[in-house]
Design an enzyme around this catalytic site. Structure first.
Site, PDB file in Angstrom:
ATOM      1  N   CYS A 100      68.489  68.660  71.621  1.00 14.52           N
ATOM      2  CA  CYS A 100      68.378  69.929  70.885  1.00 14.52           C
ATOM      3  C   CYS A 100      67.498  69.757  69.644  1.00 14.52           C
ATOM      4  O   CYS A 100      66.725  70.644  69.288  1.00 14.52           O
ATOM      5  CB  CYS A 100      69.763  70.424  70.470  1.00 14.52           C
TER       6      CYS A 100
HETATM    7  C1  BEZ Z   1      71.463  66.977  73.388  1.00 17.77           C
HETATM    8  O1  BEZ Z   1      70.934  67.943  72.862  1.00 17.77           O
HETATM    9  O2  BEZ Z   1      70.990  65.864  73.312  1.00 17.77           O
HETATM   10  C2  BEZ Z   1      72.722  67.169  74.204  1.00 17.77           C
HETATM   11  C3  BEZ Z   1      73.594  68.191  73.886  1.00 17.77           C
HETATM   12  C4  BEZ Z   1      74.770  68.324  74.612  1.00 17.77           C
HETATM   13  C5  BEZ Z   1      75.027  67.455  75.655  1.00 17.77           C
HETATM   14  C6  BEZ Z   1      74.116  66.451  75.967  1.00 17.77           C
HETATM   15  C7  BEZ Z   1      72.963  66.302  75.236  1.00 17.77           C
END
Ligand code: BEZ
Length: 212
Positions: free
Chosen positions: A45
């Site tokens: 994210c």
């Molecule tokens: C991420 O943004 O890295 C992420 C968010 C939730 C679950 C897995 C990865």
């Protein structure tokens, strides 16, 4: 029922990093990309929101307003934005909705219980100036989105709205396009496509991008 292409994007009022957002009022007469991400302070994210920040000029050029969403609160978003700007060399010049009560994520079907009961998946809604949903994309938490593809999608929607064409596989702005099969009148074809076209098959007519 899931949100379908051509339906009016549901309106909402929700808190954000830019204060209260009244969605339809905020959208005004622009195109909108509304996109959800699962959680603040997560790696994928962080790269996604940074990438969108860096593409600001590209979105502005296409008259697209961008708005992000997750189920975290405004204070969390604000702290995280500092990290994103520090690590991604980007400015986050767009609002992030704080959908703590899941009002918007429920309205837009961004929570897929078989993926996660609590977190939003990576949803994208492309909304046109008349507030119609024109495209949707859904990715899992584990896969960051390709925002160049989202810009390409907007280019295709904007081009095909104003010309009698569709864009073929892997088309990019400036590439050849195809003439919609419903257009058959030779006089209209000559008017609309003065550069001509190649009829590879009667239903597959290739022409240079008409607005170039
Ligand atoms: C991420 O943004 O890295 C992420 C968010 C939730 C679950 C897995 C990865």
């Amino acid at each position: 029922m899931s949100i379908q292409l051509g339906s009016i994007a549901p309106d909402f009022v929700q808190d954000s990093t830019a204060g209260t957002i009244r969605f339809h009022e905020w959208a005004g007469g622009s195109w909108v990309i509304l996109f959800s991400h699962p959680k603040d302070f997560t790696p994928v994210c962080t790269t996604e929101l940074g990438t969108v920040g860096k593409l600001r000029a590209q979105f502005e050029k296409r008259d697209v307003k961008v708005i992000a969403l997750s189920v975290d609160g405004v204070e969390s978003h604000r702290e995280w934005v500092k990290d994103i700007e520090e690590t991604q060399d980007a400015k986050i010049g767009y609002p992030i909705l704080a959908d703590v009560d899941r009002k918007v994520s429920t309205l837009y079907g961004m929570i897929h219980p078989e993926a996660s009961d609590t977190l939003t998946v990576r949803s994208v809604f492309v909304i046109d100036p008349k507030k119609k949903v024109r495209a949707t994309i859904t990715y899992p938490a584990s896969t960051g989105r390709n925002f160049d593809e989202i810009l390409r999608l907007v280019d295709s929607l904007q081009l095909t709205d104003s010309h009698s064409v569709a864009t073929p596989a892997n088309w990019k702005d400036g590439g050849d396009v195809v003439i919609v099969p419903s257009l058959q009148d030779p006089k209209v074809l000559a008017e609309k496509f003065p550069k001509g076209f190649e009829a590879v098959k009667p239903y597959l007519r290739v022409t240079p991008q008409p607005n170039r």
